[in-house]
Write a protein that holds these residues in place. Structure first.
Motif, PDB file in Angstrom:
ATOM      1  N   ASN A 189       3.368   0.368  -9.512  1.00 49.03           N
ATOM      2  CA  ASN A 189       3.560   0.699  -8.100  1.00 49.03           C
ATOM      3  C   ASN A 189       2.504   0.047  -7.213  1.00 49.03           C
ATOM      4  N   LEU A 190       1.280  -0.047  -7.715  1.00 45.98           N
ATOM      5  CA  LEU A 190       0.226  -0.716  -6.946  1.00 45.98           C
ATOM      6  C   LEU A 190       0.573  -2.184  -6.720  1.00 45.98           C
ATOM      7  N   GLU A 191       1.082  -2.828  -7.763  1.00 44.37           N
ATOM      8  CA  GLU A 191       1.462  -4.240  -7.648  1.00 44.37           C
ATOM      9  C   GLU A 191       2.653  -4.411  -6.711  1.00 44.37           C
ATOM     10  N   LEU A 192       3.624  -3.503  -6.810  1.00 42.24           N
ATOM     11  CA  LEU A 192       4.793  -3.574  -5.938  1.00 42.24           C
ATOM     12  C   LEU A 192       4.404  -3.298  -4.484  1.00 42.24           C
ATOM     13  N   ASN A 193       3.504  -2.356  -4.264  1.00 44.19           N
ATOM     14  CA  ASN A 193       3.028  -2.092  -2.902  1.00 44.19           C
ATOM     15  C   ASN A 193       2.396  -3.340  -2.288  1.00 44.19           C
ATOM     16  N   LYS A 194       1.633  -4.054  -3.090  1.00 42.78           N
ATOM     17  CA  LYS A 194       1.003  -5.291  -2.618  1.00 42.78           C
ATOM     18  C   LYS A 194       2.065  -6.297  -2.185  1.00 42.78           C
ATOM     19  N   ILE A 195       3.129  -6.399  -2.964  1.00 43.28           N
ATOM     20  CA  ILE A 195       4.235  -7.311  -2.642  1.00 43.28           C
ATOM     21  C   ILE A 195       4.900  -6.908  -1.327  1.00 43.28           C
ATOM     22  N   LYS A 221       5.660  -8.692   8.698  1.00 41.21           N
ATOM     23  CA  LYS A 221       4.612  -7.997   9.445  1.00 41.21           C
ATOM     24  C   LYS A 221       4.225  -6.658   8.810  1.00 41.21           C
ATOM     25  N   ASN A 222       4.514  -6.515   7.521  1.00 39.06           N
ATOM     26  CA  ASN A 222       4.261  -5.234   6.865  1.00 39.06           C
ATOM     27  C   ASN A 222       2.783  -4.902   6.702  1.00 39.06           C
ATOM     28  N   SER A 223       1.910  -5.868   6.910  1.00 36.49           N
ATOM     29  CA  SER A 223       0.477  -5.609   6.722  1.00 36.49           C
ATOM     30  C   SER A 223      -0.035  -4.529   7.666  1.00 36.49           C
ATOM     31  N   THR A 224       0.708  -4.272   8.750  1.00 37.06           N
ATOM     32  CA  THR A 224       0.284  -3.256   9.719  1.00 37.06           C
ATOM     33  C   THR A 224       0.905  -1.890   9.446  1.00 37.06           C
ATOM     34  N   LEU A 225       1.784  -1.810   8.448  1.00 35.29           N
ATOM     35  CA  LEU A 225       2.443  -0.536   8.156  1.00 35.29           C
ATOM     36  C   LEU A 225       1.503   0.409   7.418  1.00 35.29           C
ATOM     37  N   THR A 226       1.820   1.695   7.494  1.00 29.87           N
ATOM     38  CA  THR A 226       1.015   2.696   6.791  1.00 29.87           C
ATOM     39  C   THR A 226       1.377   2.715   5.308  1.00 29.87           C
ATOM     40  N   GLN A 227       0.484   3.270   4.518  1.00 31.10           N
ATOM     41  CA  GLN A 227       0.738   3.385   3.084  1.00 31.10           C
ATOM     42  C   GLN A 227       1.982   4.233   2.823  1.00 31.10           C
ATOM     43  N   LYS A 228       2.173   5.273   3.628  1.00 34.21           N
ATOM     44  CA  LYS A 228       3.339   6.144   3.450  1.00 34.21           C
ATOM     45  C   LYS A 228       4.638   5.372   3.650  1.00 34.21           C
ATOM     46  N   THR A 229       4.673   4.509   4.665  1.00 38.30           N
ATOM     47  CA  THR A 229       5.878   3.719   4.923  1.00 38.30           C
ATOM     48  C   THR A 229       6.163   2.769   3.769  1.00 38.30           C
ATOM     49  N   ILE A 230       5.117   2.136   3.256  1.00 31.76           N
ATOM     50  CA  ILE A 230       5.287   1.224   2.122  1.00 31.76           C
ATOM     51  C   ILE A 230       5.767   1.990   0.891  1.00 31.76           C
ATOM     52  N   ASP A 231       5.223   3.189   0.685  1.00 34.45           N
ATOM     53  CA  ASP A 231       5.681   4.024  -0.432  1.00 34.45           C
ATOM     54  C   ASP A 231       7.167   4.345  -0.287  1.00 34.45           C
TER      55      ASP A 231
END
Length: 477
Positions: A51-57, A63-73
């Motif tokens: 999941n950590l690797e997929l979150n990085k992807i 523009k996902n670099s500005t999203l929150t961790q919750k949104t990426i999850d």
């Protein structure tokens, strides 16, 4: 003035079907391609590390670099739950067969056909408690198959092409237990839709079951219809349907008859839930334990020829005619064998190469599709005008709308061949959508890599910059 008639599903038959709705639906093709390409080479690992690797992807997408961790999850959950991109075995996660296939062939219409083929209610794409609710009321529903039948029945009744809206599908079928549980025939649903049109009824979306108890408000009509609308949109992405008009009327895409027929004639069903339909007091744990089996089921289908993009008959005949003269000159045969024509993307590039060199060389008989079984590391042997050969590896991305994706995956053999062939090795990155067909031509990818114009990661995922090559319009007959 007479009051406009309204239509509403009787309360005793109303049941809202739902599924995970990706937050990235407007970019769904691009997101799925990005994720599939990025994870396809990942090795099996424990859930936390995977999941950590997929979150990085996911953070790397646009523009996902500005999203929150919750949104990426949430993105990660939606991709894994709805589209079955991840499989679990003995506590370890790995990229699924579905994700790997999409990464390798990049045919998004094929991907959505596989997705729709296995999709059902109930299914492991929703939480266990919601699976239980659907089982308890007796729902067994395959939406893609039903919609195809419905459109065919409507055509039989009217004697002309039949179309429907997401609202009509929702109110006359999707949320009606007489359809999803009791098996009301698509012909009867088509008759109901036509009757409602004749009577100019207004669909009432204010169902008590959907009412917000806190605010006392009802969801908008768009919110009510969005789940049926999602499936219709995915069927468009699968090239099973087309749509027209501001209200989006969906109709059968008869250019894809083979895939439509396959869906209708080969119905599949995840049977592991069936034993619970007569059981009282189903527990979450009994359903949750089947999650691994569900994702195995969703990834169990492969090599369905009807789902693979094909040239139509006219295109195949045109390409065959184009190369006939040169093939006959080389072999003396009158007819070009089928094996000379490759898969969808390779066939288009084969024709492109004949047209590119037409009237500039007398060596076009050397332009050939190379059988995959030979394992030479490229798809097409072509020619340069200056009496040299050009070895072409074709990478095709096929989608409905134009997408911005500059990555693809190579095999170790393809990369080794690129190193060996040097200036004679080319990658043709063919991008096909409803509007246009273009090729990004990369000459000597090893050199471009050394110059920093393309990046090649440990899994041989290649991402190129604009200066790594040149865009060209695909030459067509």
């Amino acid at each position: 003035m007479s009051k406009q008639a309204k239509y509403k599903i009787p309360d005793e038959y109303f049941f809202r079907l739902h599924h995970v709705r990706p937050r990235f639906k407007n970019d769904v093709e691009e997101v799925l391609l990005h994720v599939a390409t990025s994870i396809s080479g990942m090795s099996s690992s424990i859930e936390k590390n995977f999941n950590l690797e997929l979150n990085k992807i996911l953070f790397e997408f646009k523009k996902n670099s500005t999203l929150t961790q919750k949104t990426i999850d949430n993105w990660r959950t939606e991709i894994s739950a709805l589209f079955a991109f991840i499989q679990e075995k003995d506590g370890f996660l790995k990229p699924s067969k579905t994700a790997i296939r999409l990464a390798n062939n990049r045919y998004l219409d094929e991907f959505f056909n596989y997705f729709l083929y296995s999709f059902q209610y109930p299914g492991g794409h929703i939480k266990s408690q919601n699976v239980i609710k659907q089982i308890e009321v007796g729902i067994k529903f395959k939406p893609c198959n039903f919609i195809l039948q419905l459109l065919l029945e409507g055509e039989k009744i009217t004697g002309k092409p039949f179309s429907l809206t997401a609202e009509e599908l929702t109110q006359c079928a999707y949320f009606d237990l007489r359809v999803t549980r009791d098996g009301r025939h698509p012909k009867d649903v088509a008759k109901l839709i036509l009757k409602n049109r004749i009577e100019k009824v207004e669909y009432d979306h204010k169902y008590e079951q959907l009412k917000n108890e806190t605010t006392g408000t009802y969801p908008s009509n768009g919110d009510v219809c969005r789940y049926a609308g999602d499936i219709l949109d995915y069927m468009v992405l699968a090239n099973l349907l087309g749509h027209k008009g501001t209200g989006y009327y969906y109709y059968l895409n008869y250019e894809n008859k083979e895939a439509i027929s396959y869906h209708l004639e080969n119905i599949t069903w995840f049977k592991s839930y069936d034993k619970f339909y007569k059981q009282k007091g189903i527990s979450n744990s009994e359903i949750a334990i089947l999650e691994e089996s569900w994702f195995e089921f969703a990834n169990s289908f492969d090599n369905i020829e009807a789902f693979v993009p094909h040239l139509d008959k006219a295109q195949t005949e045109s390409i065959s005619s184009l190369i006939q003269e040169y093939y006959s000159r080389m072999t003396g045969d009158r007819k070009v064998p089928t094996k000379i024509i490759g898969d969808y993307g390779e066939s288009l590039i084969l024709a492109h190469e004949y047209l590119r060199t037409k009237e500039k060389s007398n060596r076009q008989h050397l332009i050939n599709k190379i059988p995959t079984s030979l394992g030479v590391g490229y798809d097409i042997q072509s020619i340069e005008i200056e009496k040299r050969k050009r070895y072409i590896e074709v990478k095709t991305t096929k989608s409905r709308k134009a997408i911005n994706n500059n990555c693809f995956k190579l095999t170790p053999n393809e990369w080794d061949t690129a190193e060996t062939m040097g200036e004679n090795y080319f990658i043709y990155y063919l991008v096909v959508n409803d509007s246009e067909k273009n090729i990004f031509v990369i000459k000597n990818p090893l050199k471009q890599h050394q110059q920093g114009n393309i990046n090649v990661d440990k899994n041989l995922v290649v991402c190129f910059k604009d200066n790594a090559g040149d865009w060209e319009r695909l030459l067509e007959i």
